[in-house]
Design an enzyme around this catalytic site. Structure first.
Site, PDB file in Angstrom:
ATOM      1  N   ASP A 101     -24.510  81.988 -64.107  1.00 22.50           N
ATOM      2  CA  ASP A 101     -24.208  80.811 -63.583  1.00 22.50           C
ATOM      3  C   ASP A 101     -24.168  80.025 -62.191  1.00 22.50           C
ATOM      4  O   ASP A 101     -24.948  80.129 -61.663  1.00 22.50           O
ATOM      5  CB  ASP A 101     -22.822  80.025 -64.524  1.00 22.50           C
ATOM      6  N   ASP A 104     -20.461  82.988 -60.151  1.00 26.43           N
ATOM      7  CA  ASP A 104     -18.963  84.146 -60.545  1.00 26.43           C
ATOM      8  C   ASP A 104     -20.385  84.376 -62.320  1.00 26.43           C
ATOM      9  O   ASP A 104     -21.032  85.574 -62.039  1.00 26.43           O
ATOM     10  CB  ASP A 104     -17.778  83.321 -61.142  1.00 26.43           C
ATOM     11  N   TYR A 253     -18.280  73.405 -67.449  1.00 22.91           N
ATOM     12  CA  TYR A 253     -19.348  72.095 -67.890  1.00 22.91           C
ATOM     13  C   TYR A 253     -18.439  71.608 -68.774  1.00 22.91           C
ATOM     14  O   TYR A 253     -19.273  71.587 -70.136  1.00 22.91           O
ATOM     15  CB  TYR A 253     -20.036  73.266 -67.810  1.00 22.91           C
ATOM     16  N   GLU A 499     -22.017  77.350 -52.607  1.00 20.96           N
ATOM     17  CA  GLU A 499     -22.266  77.549 -54.057  1.00 20.96           C
ATOM     18  C   GLU A 499     -23.905  77.300 -54.377  1.00 20.96           C
ATOM     19  O   GLU A 499     -23.944  76.349 -54.609  1.00 20.96           O
ATOM     20  CB  GLU A 499     -21.112  77.575 -55.065  1.00 20.96           C
TER      21      GLU A 499
END
Length: 637
Positions: A101, A104, A253, A499
């Site tokens: 994703d 990570d 999420y 990120e």
């Protein structure tokens, strides 16, 4: 992805009003201080001299850096290696592949499916632009890496594997994907544990990919739509929130808007892919109950699909495919335009916030992923307004397609470095970009440079806390971006700013492709000095006029007119001007000029080869319009 708060802004509102017109070049009777400075400064060829083609290439390169599984020959991100080669094996299913994703190593199904939908939408909408940039193969490869995984994950009609890895245990380790030894637990949804959001979004991804692959691999396209239909039926029949069935995803999420938007979104994409009126009837019949014509939103993301859905159905309306559903489709259109007007700062004060430097500001966490999706919707709608010879009416004024396009460009330029910090937020682009991106693989030397295994604790001690720049440049990663005051901190532990994610990157492909096509197209004014009026004798242009559809709305008969323009000569037509008289409705497939009733070839069609043809379409009641040739240029090929 690190844990982040999620919110969705909505308002039940309608679009009304009229006012001054901005034509994208001149702001009539309006001070430029009343509009976004960055938008006013933008131009078709960026004032900052940005290479959108390079940005496009790097945006697609990021997806290669995020690949899980056995990497193919020709893989371009050389610091990456094979990983996750036993994903799903403990559960008796092959889940090797797909995308990590973000920074990570969890494969989250919902944002991954959204990313593939957006990649495919970019190809569906702007295939010619992506092809012209030399990136179509890479774009299709990026889509297929995701869809191949979804086909594996959908191993039974009413089962979908929606996650591999656990966010909590994964975040206890800072290690390369190639060294990964954290639990690779796989999670599924089924009839007893439904997950309508992720099932319907995966259906949308497969349906959109069906359209993208149809010209190139019809068998694969047929396979994708078969799974898409099954997944949509599964999502609709067994309704329920996926973050209840898969509780480990809730921290990362969560489905804050529920699954109503994904059901409508999935149906809309299935109609786009199949032209099956069942799906059009679904979005019309459920428009109110599922919120499609009720939600007026100011955000489009992996969680909230309403704005994208509403714009996609506006395309159906404008193409004349809605027939008896035009009334409800116009309600969808009103909500799509609410979103656009809010982004464009033309919504009577109910606008998306902006930073002092001119960036749309949606959320504190990962804001640029919302900017990229909004800018993508802008270029899509600008394209359709141009094809339809139409404008957008907002509460604070009427806006031309050119203005919308320039506003979207201002957001792209901000990302690429036209901002108060002169920082490119697309990693690897330009000279000044983030070098401490929150990404495990980028922050630890490649297994080729450091073959020894890097364990969980060692990774934190030696690399996460290391103040040096990342040893690997994760090119094309769109980081979260600056805060509300245009401030940005290039620190590895600032994951809300530093990120990247596949969902944030995906809309950039279509956006940069469009901007590249404008920046690299020949100068229009220069071209217009070359054409000459049509000479005496038979011109090499033939018009074939046909009516391809008809319907009745509010007692009036409407017709869909399709005009085929054929080059009957022996040389390529490099410039063409047509005069269209008696046009009372929208038109697609030609570009309007500054001369009334005069149209020219659309930006994506550079020339009409000898013996070839193209089509434009218009819709209106009453008599057909009169089409005539004004001037043209030819060139030997």
């Amino acid at each position: 992805m690190e844990t982040a708060p999620v919110s969705a802004t909505s308002a039940f509102s309608t679009i009304a009003g009229a006012g001054k017109i901005y034509d994208g070049d001149v702001f009539h009777n309006v001070s430029v201080h009343n509009i976004c400075p960055a938008a006013a400064a933008a131009s078709a060829a960026s004032a900052g001299g940005f290479s959108y083609r390079e940005a496009l290439d790097k945006s697609l390169l990021f997806f290669e850096a995020q690949r899980s599984g056995k990497l193919p020959a020709g893989h371009r991100v050389l610091w990456r290696g094979d990983s996750g080669l036993r994903d799903g094996f403990d559960e008796g299913v092959d889940l090797v592949g797909g995308y990590y994703d973000s920074g990570d190593h969890v494969k989250f199904g919902l944002p991954m499916a959204y990313a593939v939908t957006m990649l495919a939408w970019g190809v569906v909408e702007f295939e010619k632009e992506i092809l012209a940039a030399g990136q179509l193969d890479h774009a299709l490869d990026a889509i297929r890496w995701g869809t191949d995984y979804f086909l594996k994950a959908h191993n039974q009609p009413d089962i979908l594997w929606v996650q591999v890895g656990n966010g909590d245990t994964d975040h206890l380790c800072w290690e390369r994907a190639e060294d990964m030894d954290t639990p690779r637990t796989a999670y599924k949804i089924d009839c007893d544990h439904p997950g309508s959001e992720v099932a319907a979004e995966t259906a949308a991804a497969l349906a959109a990919a069906t359209v993208a692959f149809r010209p190139y691999d019809s068998e694969y396209s047929d396979l994708l739509i078969l799974h898409a239909r099954q997944l949509f039926t599964f999502a609709d029949t067994y309704r329920g929130r996926y973050d209840i069935s898969v509780q480990s995803v809730h921290k990362y999420y969560p489905s804050s808007t529920g699954y109503f938007d994904e059901l409508l979104w999935g149906a809309a994409w299935l109609f786009e892919a199949t032209n099956d009126k069942y799906y059009l009837n679904y979005v019309a019949k459920n428009a109110v109950f599922l919120g499609g014509t009720g939600w007026a939103v100011t955000e489009f993301s992996w969680d909230n699909k309403y704005a994208g859905l509403q714009l996609l159905l506006t395309k159906v309306l404008n193409n004349g495919d809605g027939e008896s559903y035009s009334g409800v489709l116009k309600q969808y259109q009103a909500k799509a335009e609410y979103f656009l007007c809010a982004c464009l700062q033309k919504n009577n004060g109910d606008n998306v916030d902006m930073t002092p430097g001119g960036l749309l500001y949606f959320q504190e966490w990962q804001n640029l992923q919302y900017v990229s999706s909004a800018a993508f919707l802008m270029v899509v709608y600008s394209h359709h307004l141009t094809m339809g010879n139409a404008i957008l009416t907002c509460p604070d004024g009427q806006v031309t397609p050119g203005f919308i396009l320039k506003f979207a460009q201002s957001q792209a330029d901000y990302i690429l470095g036209e901002n108060p910090k002169s920082m490119s937020y697309l990693v690897g682009y330009g000279e000044n970009y983030p070098t401490h991106v929150h990404h495990r693989g980028a922050s630890i030397p490649s297994i080729r440079a450091l073959p020894e295994k890097v364990g969980c604790v060692d990774g934190f001690d030696d690399w996460y806390k290391n103040k040096k720049s990342n040893p690997n440049i994760i090119e094309g990663a769109l980081v979260g971006g600056p805060n509300a005051n245009d401030e940005f901190y290039d620190e590895r532990d600032m994951y809300e700013q530093n990120e990247a994610s596949v969902g944030g990157n995906a809309p950039l492909v279509g956006l940069f492709a469009v901007l590249d096509s404008l920046a690299t197209s020949p100068d229009t004014a220069k071209n217009k000095t070359k054409p000459h009026p049509k000479p005496n004798g038979e011109p090499p242009v033939k018009f074939i006029h046909a009516i391809t559809n008809t319907w009745t709305h509010q007692g009036e008969q409407y017709y869909r007119h399709e005009v085929t323009v054929k080059n009957t000569g022996t040389m390529a037509i490099t410039y063409l001007e047509l005069k269209i008289e008696g046009l009372t409705g929208p038109l697609w497939g030609l570009s309007a000029t500054h001369e009334q009733k005069i149209y020219e070839l659309p930006s994506w069609l550079k020339q009409v080869e000898a013996g070839s043809k193209f089509v434009f379409v218009y819709i209106q009641g009453g008599q057909q319009a009169k089409v005539s040739l004004v001037r043209y240029n030819t060139e030997a090929t």
